[in-house]
Design a protein around this motif. Structure first.
Motif, PDB file in Angstrom:
ATOM      1  N   GLY A  89     -11.561  17.812  -4.990  1.00 43.98           N
ATOM      2  CA  GLY A  89     -10.842  16.789  -4.643  1.00 43.98           C
ATOM      3  C   GLY A  89     -11.630  15.951  -3.015  1.00 43.98           C
ATOM      4  O   GLY A  89     -12.037  15.005  -3.229  1.00 43.98           O
ATOM      5  N   GLY A  90     -12.529  16.446  -2.785  1.00 43.22           N
ATOM      6  CA  GLY A  90     -13.629  15.805  -1.433  1.00 43.22           C
ATOM      7  C   GLY A  90     -14.434  15.364  -2.190  1.00 43.22           C
ATOM      8  O   GLY A  90     -14.617  13.700  -1.533  1.00 43.22           O
ATOM      9  N   LEU A  91     -15.383  15.904  -3.007  1.00 48.38           N
ATOM     10  CA  LEU A  91     -15.889  14.976  -4.033  1.00 48.38           C
ATOM     11  C   LEU A  91     -15.891  13.689  -4.003  1.00 48.38           C
ATOM     12  O   LEU A  91     -16.561  12.579  -4.283  1.00 48.38           O
ATOM     13  N   SER A  92     -14.090  13.578  -5.299  1.00 45.69           N
ATOM     14  CA  SER A  92     -13.779  12.895  -5.446  1.00 45.69           C
ATOM     15  C   SER A  92     -13.129  11.773  -4.723  1.00 45.69           C
ATOM     16  O   SER A  92     -13.245   9.896  -4.947  1.00 45.69           O
ATOM     17  N   VAL A  93     -12.935  12.098  -3.373  1.00 44.44           N
ATOM     18  CA  VAL A  93     -13.259  10.687  -2.630  1.00 44.44           C
ATOM     19  C   VAL A  93     -14.077  10.022  -1.835  1.00 44.44           C
ATOM     20  O   VAL A  93     -14.286   9.253  -1.374  1.00 44.44           O
ATOM     21  N   LEU A  94     -15.092  10.438  -2.325  1.00 48.50           N
ATOM     22  CA  LEU A  94     -16.043   9.956  -1.831  1.00 48.50           C
ATOM     23  C   LEU A  94     -17.142   9.613  -3.057  1.00 48.50           C
ATOM     24  O   LEU A  94     -18.066   8.497  -2.562  1.00 48.50           O
TER      25      LEU A  94
END
Length: 57
Positions: free
Chosen positions: A44-49
């Motif tokens: 999820g964090g990578l997706s936000v980035l």
């Protein structure tokens, strides 16, 4: 924060699975659940980035 989560996960990943003929204990199951949750948070964090995460590593 994502890097800290990844580092923490790497620190204990080899203790997650039972060894040899050892039966999985409640602790093993809890660690597997924690590893899965960390993977979800990292993805999820990578997706936000804007970075795509692989399905499996």
């Amino acid at each position: 924060h994502l890097e800290a989560i990844a580092d923490a996960l790497l620190a204990f990943q080899h203790t997650v699975l039972p060894l040899g003929d050892e039966k999985p204990s409640a602790a093993h199951r809890s660690r597997l659940a924690l590893a899965e949750a960390a993977g979800t948070v990292l993805a999820g964090g990578l997706s936000v980035l804007g970075i795509s995460a692989p399905e499996r590593i």
